[in-house]
Design an enzyme around this catalytic site. Structure first.
Site, PDB file in Angstrom:
ATOM      1  N   HIS A   1      84.407  -5.248 -58.899  1.00  0.00           N
ATOM      2  CA  HIS A   1      85.330  -4.138 -59.199  1.00  0.00           C
ATOM      3  C   HIS A   1      85.035  -3.480 -60.554  1.00  0.00           C
ATOM      4  CE1 HIS A   1      87.715  -4.906 -55.700  1.00  0.00           C
ATOM      5  NE2 HIS A   1      88.124  -6.088 -56.101  1.00  0.00           N
TER       6      HIS A   1
ATOM      7  N   HIS B   1      87.881  -6.867 -50.329  1.00  0.00           N
ATOM      8  CA  HIS B   1      88.257  -5.708 -51.148  1.00  0.00           C
ATOM      9  C   HIS B   1      87.025  -4.842 -51.411  1.00  0.00           C
ATOM     10  CE1 HIS B   1      91.032  -9.086 -52.019  1.00  0.00           C
ATOM     11  NE2 HIS B   1      91.881  -8.155 -51.626  1.00  0.00           N
TER      12      HIS B   1
ATOM     13  N   ASP C   1      83.255  -9.264 -49.362  1.00  0.00           N
ATOM     14  CA  ASP C   1      84.612  -9.491 -49.886  1.00  0.00           C
ATOM     15  C   ASP C   1      85.600  -8.544 -49.175  1.00  0.00           C
ATOM     16  OD1 ASP C   1      85.798 -10.596 -52.850  1.00  0.00           O
ATOM     17  OD2 ASP C   1      86.851  -8.861 -51.999  1.00  0.00           O
TER      18      ASP C   1
ATOM     19  N   ASP D   1      87.711 -13.803 -49.576  1.00  0.00           N
ATOM     20  CA  ASP D   1      89.155 -13.551 -49.560  1.00  0.00           C
ATOM     21  C   ASP D   1      89.605 -12.819 -48.291  1.00  0.00           C
ATOM     22  OD1 ASP D   1      88.008 -11.168 -50.323  1.00  0.00           O
ATOM     23  OD2 ASP D   1      88.801 -11.217 -52.364  1.00  0.00           O
TER      24      ASP D   1
HETATM   25 ZN   LIG Z   1      88.334  -9.513 -53.213  1.00  0.00          ZN
END
Ligand SMILES: [Zn+2]
Length: 369
Positions: free
Chosen positions: A140, A178, A176, A264
């Site tokens: 991120h 996200h 992931d 996740d």
């Molecule tokens: Zn994540």
């Protein structure tokens, strides 16, 4: 076949302490362990020993990244800001929920160094494949800021280092749950780095991850976002891999494959609703290893990203690593509870979503149908 594992004891101990959630207008609710805590990584490390997997790995101490290596993808202002937080002893890397203490800056340098070390092992011929443990995550973090528990973008720093060594085509696959927004932003205008992110649709960050983000001028098609719905499950996830991710990778033919190994999306994770199983992650790893074998001379580096279920994330990472190391698969202790969950069947609406995305994302000649 040799597989390297980069690991420092500090990755299993770096703790932000308890946290509390602010609930307006009542204020802070009682503190609990921070969701991004070191226990999950320490548990993975113990599982690697307990299952005997360690015997198949070359466990290597990482080196620390230099500031020059960090500044290949981050601005000097961001690096200086992170340094200042370390001097103060407490602060935030960006977004208001990426806590740092006096150790975090140094740990971020070691985490980036862990992926750099893994890539160097592979490029130097000391390993065919590598798994880099780190603490803190990276995907991120963008050029000017940290975000979402991430301080520096570890995989981007390692990809930039590989470019400097003459690797001409690099693929980064972010599994992931996200969106890998930082990695996307850093390489958005670079046609020599194919960035692919599968993520839960409009979850985090809310404002990025759309399928229409295809890369900047001159790099159209070099960024692929695969936003998938809640309840995707193993079947939906693997269908997206087979119809979009693997064909895109085969068309690009990377010389080096980097994987942001976030788990996740697992069934028990508090930060997604995908419902993936450890067995599903094993299938994902098989597909990625296949791509590396076909195009990269086997060279694949997996670097650890998110995974917030203290009980399940370590088993999901373990499964990825077992496939990476050509090791026999250990038993998933949660499999009996998940067998009838219904997430292992491809629903019609999932097939339709993925088929539609494949048409939008892939050139005609790369499509499977
Ligand atoms: Zn994540």
């Amino acid at each position: 076949m040799r597989t390297t594992l980069t690991w420092s004891e500090r990755f299993g101990t770096h703790d932000m302490g308890d946290w509390a959630i602010y609930v307006p207008p009542v204020g802070l609710v009682e503190p609990d362990v921070h969701i991004d805590n070191p226990k999950r990584t320490a548990r993975l490390r113990r599982l690697i020993v307990k299952t005997g997997l360690e015997e198949r790995l070359d466990v290597v101490a990482p080196r620390r990244a230099t500031v020059e290596e960090i500044e290949a993808v981050h601005s000097p202002e961001h690096v200086a800001a992170m340094q200042r937080v370390a001097e103060v002893g407490w602060g935030d890397a960006g977004g208001g929920f990426t806590p740092m203490n006096g150790e975090s800056y140094d740990l971020a340098l070691w985490s980036a160094g862990s992926v750099l070390t893994a890539v160097e092992r592979v490029l130097d011929g000391h390993a065919d494949r590598a798994w880099a443990i780190g603490r803190r995550s990276g995907h991120h973090a963008s050029r000017d800021t940290g975000y979402g528990f991430c301080i520096f973008n570890n995989v981007a720093i390692a990809a930039a280092a590989a470019q400097r060594r003459g690797v001409e085509r690099i693929a980064i696959v972010d599994i992931d749950a996200h969106h890998g927004n930082g990695t996307e932003a850093i390489f958005y205008d670079d046609p020599s780095v194919l960035t692919i992110s599968l993520h839960e649709d409009r979850m985090f960050p809310l404002e990025t991850g759309g399928a229409d983000a295809r890369g900047g001028p001159g790099a159209e098609g070099a960024n692929i976002n695969v936003p998938l719905w809640p309840g995707t499950g193993d079947a939906g996830y693997l269908y997206a891999f087979d119809e979009i991710v693997v064909p895109a990778l085969d068309a690009f033919a990377p010389q080096l494959l980097l994987v942001c190994a976030g788990v996740d999306g697992s069934m028990y994770d508090p930060l997604s609703t995908w419902g993936l199983t450890a067995g599903g992650f094993a299938e994902v790893a098989r597909r990625l290893v296949g791509v590396a074998e076909r195009h990269c001379g086997g060279r694949a580096v997996f670097e650890q990203e998110g995974g917030y279920s203290p009980v399940y994330a370590p088993f999901c990472w373990l499964k990825l690593l077992e496939v990476l190391a050509d090791a026999p698969l250990s038993e998933d202790p949660f499999a009996p509870f998940l067998a009838g969950a219904g997430f292992t069947f491809l629903a019609d609406h999932q097939r339709a979503l993925v088929d539609d995305l494949a048409v939008r994302l892939l050139p005609t000649e790369a499509r499977t149908s």
